[in-house]
Structure formats: structure tokens, C-alpha cells
Design an enzyme around this catalytic site. Structure first.
Site, PDB file in Angstrom:
ATOM      1  N   GLY A 127       0.810  -1.214   0.000  1.00  0.00           N
ATOM      2  CA  GLY A 127       0.000   0.000   0.000  1.00  0.00           C
ATOM      3  C   GLY A 127       0.839   1.257   0.000  1.00  0.00           C
ATOM      4  N   ALA A 128       1.924   1.233  -0.782  1.00  0.00           N
ATOM      5  CA  ALA A 128       2.915   2.315  -0.723  1.00  0.00           C
ATOM      6  C   ALA A 128       2.531   3.549  -1.524  1.00  0.00           C
ATOM      7  CB  ALA A 128       4.269   1.789  -1.229  1.00  0.00           C
ATOM      8  N   ASN A 129       1.446   3.486  -2.260  1.00  0.00           N
ATOM      9  CA  ASN A 129       1.148   4.586  -3.172  1.00  0.00           C
ATOM     10  C   ASN A 129       0.284   5.692  -2.571  1.00  0.00           C
ATOM     11  OD1 ASN A 129      -0.845   2.203  -3.716  1.00  0.00           O
ATOM     12  ND2 ASN A 129      -1.982   4.031  -4.322  1.00  0.00           N
ATOM     13  N   GLY A 166      -1.546   7.576   1.328  1.00  0.00           N
ATOM     14  CA  GLY A 166      -1.712   7.649   2.763  1.00  0.00           C
ATOM     15  C   GLY A 166      -0.464   7.365   3.561  1.00  0.00           C
ATOM     16  N   GLY A 199       1.270   4.638   3.793  1.00  0.00           N
ATOM     17  CA  GLY A 199       2.278   3.926   3.021  1.00  0.00           C
ATOM     18  C   GLY A 199       3.115   4.854   2.172  1.00  0.00           C
ATOM     19  N   SER A 227      -4.564  -1.211  14.311  1.00  0.00           N
ATOM     20  CA  SER A 227      -5.359  -0.022  14.618  1.00  0.00           C
ATOM     21  C   SER A 227      -5.786  -0.092  16.072  1.00  0.00           C
ATOM     22  CB  SER A 227      -6.612   0.020  13.726  1.00  0.00           C
ATOM     23  OG  SER A 227      -7.574   0.935  14.237  1.00  0.00           O
ATOM     24  N   TYR A 256     -14.005  -5.073  10.668  1.00  0.00           N
ATOM     25  CA  TYR A 256     -12.734  -4.343  10.641  1.00  0.00           C
ATOM     26  C   TYR A 256     -11.956  -4.579  11.937  1.00  0.00           C
ATOM     27  CZ  TYR A 256      -9.409  -0.452  10.435  1.00  0.00           C
ATOM     28  OH  TYR A 256      -8.260   0.306  10.438  1.00  0.00           O
TER      29      TYR A 256
END
Length: 315
Positions: free
Chosen positions: A27-29, A31, A33, A157, A182
Site C-alpha cells: 500500500g505504498a502509493n 496515505g 504507506g 489499529s 474491521y
């Protein structure tokens, strides 16, 4: 006494030099990340940006290079909602790289309407936990063969405190509550991080596993659920809450960076922001929920995860 801003004022400028380090970050792209990738790159690490969308990953890479032209970044496709994509990513990684210093299990989905992954798992449990469980298992050999005490950092979280592992209905087929699902997935993240660390210690493997949480950080993660549900009211409320209560994504990424690089990390920690209600502030080592420390639940979850993913950890 600790200040309301956190433990010791630790920021990304406190990070040690990362030259020569290889990082895989899911998820590096966007937020958290994206901010973590930028910080690693600024400190000299080579970051493999594991992204569901290669196009968005390349756009993020180019944006980082505008700020840091020497940034060493590689974009690879990884869809955590598809175990075949997870396996393919790991295979291509080990073909090209012979070491991995940090695996940051960061990507996730939050409070989305019920849907299933390619393999039939409830989406939040499948992406947030099972996808990362499989990815870590596939990359464990290269982690073990890397010198210098590599680390696995799994992003959870504060909502994990509300979570319970519903073994009788892990995929919420009988009834579905998006926030409970979640919370279950985020509890699973912490249980996995701790159990992995215990197993690594028992096997005398010099790899550390730890968990972290970002507090309340303003990212696109909060918007996805209301957008998918088509709720303009919830989306507007989320935007207001982000503006009033949340810290920046850059600040929210600090616990992950701390867990990945701070010298006091020895494995099995839970890192989060140390300011108001643990929602903001600089990072510190904290206590996770009592359920997250239940070793019997962790062992059962591990066995179920191996069965569901088909990924068995050696040792």
C-alpha cells in the site's frame, strides 16, 4: 511526565540512515504507506512499492522522485485480495533480490460494505490479515537469510481493542457489521505479529516481528467505505472529523517507521502515538488489548490462516 505530544519527540528526522536497506511496503502509493515510503527513500533505503494498482504506484513513485531525485524505488503489483497475486509478487521478489531488511505490512481496507476476495474471504479479513499472513510466509526465507536482524512490521489499529476473532463465522456470512469485521481484522494483525515473534524466537531465527497503529490519521482509508456505500452524509462527516480530530498522514506513519527502525525494538512490541488518547503525537511503545495477548487464540488463528491460505511456515 510524558508530554501530550508523545514520548520523546521522535520524528522521521530521528530515523537512522537506511542506506543499503531493502524495504517491501504494501500500500505504498497513498496515505501512510506513501509517507513511509517517502521517509525511507529520503534516508537512503531501496523501497519496493507493493501496490494493487501499478499505475497509481508509478504516479506515487514519480511524485516522491520530484522531491528526492535520488530516491531508489521499484513498483510491483500486489493485490492482497488475491492469493495468486501474493504468491506471484513474492516469487518475482526473490528472483531479483537476495535480501530483505524490512517488510511493512501496511495496506488495508476499512469498514467497507461486505464483499469477498478472489479466494472467497470476507474482504477486510482477507486483505488486512490473510493477505499479509501469506505474503510474510512467502518472504520468510529471504528474511531469515538477511543479516542484521530484519524486521516484520504489521500495521494494526486502536480499533483492535473492540475486536474478537469469530472463529464460527470468520467471513461474516451469517451477519455482517462492517466495523466489527474491521476490528476483527485489526485484532488478527496484532495476534499475528506477536505469534510470529514467538515462533521466530522459538526457532532461534534472528528476525523481529512487531505491531503498530497510527492513531487517528487523515488518509483516503476513511473515505473508501462511505464512497463504496454511496453515503454522502457519512463521507461529509468523515471529512469533518479528519479536519478537526486527525493528525496528518505524515505523522500517522511515524509509529510504523519507529517500529521498523528504532534501536529499542526487540520484537513483540506494539507502537503507537503517545499523545491525546493515543490518537496523535509522536510514537512510543504501548500496551495492546488483553485479547491480543491471548496465545491460545493466536495459535488457533495461525492454524486457520495456514489452512485458508495454503501457506505453511517452516520451522
Amino acid at each position: 511526565m510524558r508530554s501530550i505530544f508523545g514520548s520523546d519527540g521522535w520524528t522521521k528526522s530521528s530515523m537512522p540512515d537506511q542506506s543499503g536497506q531493502t524495504v517491501v511496503l504494501t500500500g505504498a502509493n497513498s496515505g501512510l504507506g506513501y509517507e513511509a515510503t517517502k521517509a525511507f527513500a529520503e534516508k537512503g533505503a531501496h523501497v519496493v512499492m507493493a501496490c494493487r494498482s501499478v499505475e497509481r504506484g508509478e504516479s506515487a513513485r514519480d511524485s516522491i522522485r520530484e522531491q528526492f531525485p535520488a530516491a531508489s524505488l521499484s513498483v510491483r503489483e500486489l493485490d492482497l485480495a488475491d492469493l495468486e497475486s501474493v504468491r506471484s509478487f513474492a516469487e518475482s521478489f526473490v528472483e531479483e533480490y537476495d535480501s530483505l531488511d524490512m517488510l511493512c505490512n501496511n495496506a488495508g481496507v476499512m469498514a467497507v460494505p461486505r464483499q469477498e476476495t478472489e479466494d472467497g474471504f470476507e474482504m477486510q479479513f482477507g486483505v488486512n490479515h490473510l493477505g499479509h499472513f501469506a505474503l510474510t510466509g512467502h518472504l520468510l526465507d529471504v528474511l531469515e537469510s538477511t543479516s542484521g536482524q530484519p524486521r516484520v512490521v504489521t500495521h494494526s489499529s486502536g480499533v483492535h481493542e473492540r475486536g474478537k476473532i469469530e472463529f464460527d463465522d470468520l467471513h461474516w456470512e451469517d451477519s455482517y457489521d462492517k466495523w466489527s469485521a474491521y476490528a476483527q481484522s485489526k485484532l488478527a494483525n496484532v495476534l499475528f505479529a506477536y505469534e510470529l515473534d514467538r515462533r521466530l524466537r522459538t526457532a532461534d531465527v534472528d528476525v523481529l516481528s512487531t505491531a503498530c497503529h497510527p492513531g487517528y490519521a487523515a488518509t483516503n482509508l476513511q473515505k473508501r467505505g462511505p464512497e463504496m456505500a454511496g453515503s454522502r452524509l457519512r463521507l461529509a462527516a468523515m471529512k469533518v472529523a479528519n479536519a478537526v480530530l486527525a493528525q496528518s498522514a505524515e505523522a500517522g506513519a511515524l509509529p510504523m517507521l519507529y517500529a521498523a527502525t528504532h534501536e529499542e525494538i526487540t520484537g513483540g512490541e506494539y507502537v503507537g502515538p503517545g499523545g491525546f488518547a493515543n490518537m496523535r503525537g509522536t510514537p512510543e511503545i504501548q500496551n495492546s488489548s488483553e485479547r491480543s495477548r491471548d496465545e491460545e487464540t493466536a495459535e488457533r488463528l495461525w492454524a486457520v490462516s495456514e489452512e485458508l491460505t495454503g501457506v505453511e511456515y517452516s520451522g
